[in-house]
Design a protein around this motif. Structure first.
Motif, short mmCIF file in Angstrom:
data_model
loop_
_atom_site.label_atom_id
_atom_site.label_comp_id
_atom_site.label_asym_id
_atom_site.label_seq_id
_atom_site.Cartn_x
_atom_site.Cartn_y
_atom_site.Cartn_z
N VAL A 132 0.87 -1.17 0.00
CA VAL A 132 0.00 0.00 0.00
C VAL A 132 0.91 1.22 0.00
CG1 VAL A 132 -1.84 1.28 1.17
CG2 VAL A 132 -1.77 -1.23 1.32
N PHE A 133 0.55 2.24 -0.78
CA PHE A 133 1.39 3.43 -0.83
C PHE A 133 0.56 4.67 -1.11
CE2 PHE A 133 0.97 2.53 -5.31
CZ PHE A 133 1.09 3.76 -5.95
N THR A 134 1.17 5.81 -0.82
CA THR A 134 0.61 7.10 -1.23
C THR A 134 1.73 8.13 -1.27
OG1 THR A 134 -1.10 8.78 -0.85
CG2 THR A 134 -0.04 7.88 1.10
N ALA A 135 1.73 8.96 -2.29
CA ALA A 135 2.70 10.04 -2.44
C ALA A 135 1.97 11.36 -2.19
CB ALA A 135 3.34 10.02 -3.82
N TYR A 136 2.10 11.88 -0.99
CA TYR A 136 1.45 13.12 -0.57
C TYR A 136 -0.07 13.03 -0.62
CZ TYR A 136 5.42 16.21 0.24
OH TYR A 136 6.54 16.81 0.77
N GLY A 137 -0.62 11.83 -0.67
CA GLY A 137 -2.07 11.69 -0.65
C GLY A 137 -2.55 11.36 0.75
N ALA A 138 -3.74 11.74 1.05
CA ALA A 138 -4.45 11.35 2.28
C ALA A 138 -3.82 11.89 3.55
CB ALA A 138 -4.60 9.84 2.37
N ILE A 139 -2.56 11.55 3.84
CA ILE A 139 -2.00 11.77 5.17
C ILE A 139 -2.08 13.22 5.66
CG2 ILE A 139 0.08 11.54 6.60
CD1 ILE A 139 -1.26 8.87 5.82
N PRO A 140 -1.68 14.22 4.88
CA PRO A 140 -1.76 15.59 5.41
C PRO A 140 -3.19 16.10 5.56
CG PRO A 140 -0.31 15.47 3.48
CD PRO A 140 -1.10 14.21 3.53
N PHE A 141 -4.14 15.45 4.93
CA PHE A 141 -5.50 15.97 4.80
C PHE A 141 -6.52 15.21 5.65
CE2 PHE A 141 -3.22 16.28 0.69
CZ PHE A 141 -2.96 17.64 0.72
N ILE A 142 -6.05 14.43 6.61
CA ILE A 142 -6.92 13.61 7.44
C ILE A 142 -6.67 13.93 8.90
CG2 ILE A 142 -7.31 11.24 8.22
CD1 ILE A 142 -7.09 10.34 5.35
N ALA A 143 -7.74 14.10 9.66
CA ALA A 143 -7.60 14.45 11.08
C ALA A 143 -7.07 13.28 11.89
CB ALA A 143 -8.94 14.93 11.63
N ASP A 144 -7.57 12.08 11.63
CA ASP A 144 -7.20 10.91 12.42
C ASP A 144 -6.31 10.00 11.58
OD1 ASP A 144 -6.98 8.81 14.17
OD2 ASP A 144 -9.11 8.27 14.17
N THR A 145 -5.04 10.37 11.47
CA THR A 145 -4.14 9.56 10.64
C THR A 145 -3.78 8.24 11.31
OG1 THR A 145 -2.38 11.03 11.43
CG2 THR A 145 -3.15 11.33 9.17
N ALA A 146 -3.94 8.14 12.63
CA ALA A 146 -3.73 6.86 13.29
C ALA A 146 -4.72 5.82 12.75
CB ALA A 146 -3.88 7.00 14.80
N ALA A 147 -5.94 6.26 12.41
CA ALA A 147 -6.92 5.36 11.83
C ALA A 147 -6.48 4.87 10.46
CB ALA A 147 -8.28 6.05 11.73
N VAL A 148 -5.81 5.73 9.70
CA VAL A 148 -5.28 5.31 8.40
C VAL A 148 -4.25 4.21 8.59
CG1 VAL A 148 -4.08 6.04 6.30
CG2 VAL A 148 -5.67 7.60 7.43
N MET A 149 -3.35 4.39 9.55
CA MET A 149 -2.33 3.38 9.80
C MET A 149 -2.97 2.04 10.16
SD MET A 149 0.20 5.37 9.22
CE MET A 149 0.47 7.16 9.20
N ARG A 150 -4.00 2.07 10.99
CA ARG A 150 -4.66 0.81 11.38
C ARG A 150 -5.35 0.15 10.19
NH1 ARG A 150 -6.08 4.17 15.84
NH2 ARG A 150 -8.19 4.49 14.99
N GLU A 151 -5.99 0.96 9.34
CA GLU A 151 -6.67 0.40 8.17
C GLU A 151 -5.67 -0.20 7.18
OE1 GLU A 151 -10.39 0.31 6.66
OE2 GLU A 151 -9.73 -0.55 8.56
N VAL A 152 -4.58 0.50 6.95
CA VAL A 152 -3.57 -0.03 6.03
C VAL A 152 -2.99 -1.32 6.58
CG1 VAL A 152 -1.30 0.40 5.02
CG2 VAL A 152 -3.02 2.21 5.02
N TYR A 153 -2.72 -1.35 7.87
CA TYR A 153 -2.23 -2.59 8.49
C TYR A 153 -3.22 -3.73 8.28
CZ TYR A 153 -0.16 -5.69 11.99
OH TYR A 153 0.43 -6.76 12.63
N ARG A 154 -4.49 -3.42 8.44
CA ARG A 154 -5.54 -4.45 8.31
C ARG A 154 -5.56 -5.05 6.91
NH1 ARG A 154 -10.41 -4.80 6.21
NH2 ARG A 154 -10.53 -2.57 5.68
N VAL A 155 -5.46 -4.22 5.87
CA VAL A 155 -5.60 -4.73 4.50
C VAL A 155 -4.31 -5.30 3.94
CG1 VAL A 155 -7.50 -3.15 4.05
CG2 VAL A 155 -5.18 -2.51 3.33
N LEU A 156 -3.18 -5.13 4.65
CA LEU A 156 -1.92 -5.70 4.19
C LEU A 156 -1.78 -7.15 4.64
CD1 LEU A 156 0.77 -2.92 4.74
CD2 LEU A 156 0.24 -4.06 2.59
#
Length: 266
Positions: A132-156
């Motif tokens: 899973v990857f992103t280049a300047y996508g999502a991360i700066p524009f999301i309030a709860d980035t810890a939730a992104v990390m958990r979701e990415v971990y889940r789908v990997l």
């Protein structure tokens, strides 16, 4: 009334609503302005101009299942398709950006799977992807980035790699200006109050969130990731372009981008 800039709190719902609208409105202009730099089928990790062809951070193989979140116009996914990876999915919060992706796909006679979704709620089964990857996508524009990390971990899947680039945390302390005025600290590095553009009624129209380097590392570790590398790319002599506050002047003395490379161990 024109937008104003403030530093104030902005929660997940307000942030998502504002940024979805901003990228929908600005998608075509953004691609027109930055298309030559980003290319149609290139994975550029940041304004410094370093590409995946040069850095090989994904280690992508032809049979990998790969997900791009915050894909924008899906240049990174298209690059992977061009080098022979066929199981690539590109997602983004903005329908406007995905419409730009489809236009580019049509011009290249490529038909990537494109899906609109929030990176904090990925509509995929557990262990669906190898990268899973992103280049300047999502991360700066999301309030709860810890939730992104958990979701990415889940789908990997086990051993799967997570690579993302974002604004280097140190830049938060400096004005977003490419000239000498951008080299003097004006804001506390530790002030995590979001940057908010809002209309005359106080409604947010664009939001960016700040995390320190330690915050990012703790988010990754708390989600279960093993951190393999943190890349702070230096400004290459070949790049004389200015992109917002990124510039050769600043890039030679302070980092502008941070790229985090991690993997799921189990």
């Amino acid at each position: 009334m024109s937008d104003t800039v403030s530093r104030r709190s902005a929660g997940p719902a307000e942030t998502a609503y504002a940024n979805r609208g901003w990228w929908d409105r600005e998608a075509a202009e953004y691609v027109a302005e930055h298309g030559d730099f980003l290319g149609d089928a290139e994975l550029v990790w940041g304004p410094e101009g370093w590409s995946e062809r040069e850095l090989d951070l994904l280690g992508a193989r032809p049979d990998d299942r790969i997900l791009e979140v915050g894909a924008g116009a899906a240049q990174g996914s298209r690059y992977l398709h061009d080098i022979g990876v066929r199981r690539v999915v590109a997602t983004d919060l903005s329908a406007g950006m995905l419409a730009q992706a489809r236009l580019i796909d049509d011009s290249h006679d490529i038909h990537l799977p494109l899906l609109q979704c929030d990176a904090t709620v990925l509509p995929f089964a557990d262990r669906s992807f190898d990268v899973v990857f992103t280049a300047y996508g999502a991360i700066p524009f999301i309030a709860d980035t810890a939730a992104v990390m958990r979701e990415v971990y889940r789908v990997l899947d086990a051993g799967g790699r997570w690579v993302f680039s974002t604004t280097h945390p140190i830049r938060w302390a400096f004005p977003d200006a490419p000239g000498p005025e951008g080299l003097t600290v004006r804001t506390s590095y530790f002030d995590r109050t979001p940057y908010v553009e809002q209309d005359g009624s106080g409604r947010a129209t664009y939001v960016e969130h700040h995390r320190t380097m330690g915050d990012r590392i703790r988010e990754l570790a708390a989600a279960g990731f093993v951190i393999d590398d943190v890349v702070e790319p230096e400004w290459p002599a070949r790049n004389d372009q200015i992109w917002g506050g990124w510039s050769p002047l600043r890039g030679t003395v302070i980092p502008g981008t941070a790229i985090f490379v991690a993997h799921r161990a189990g």
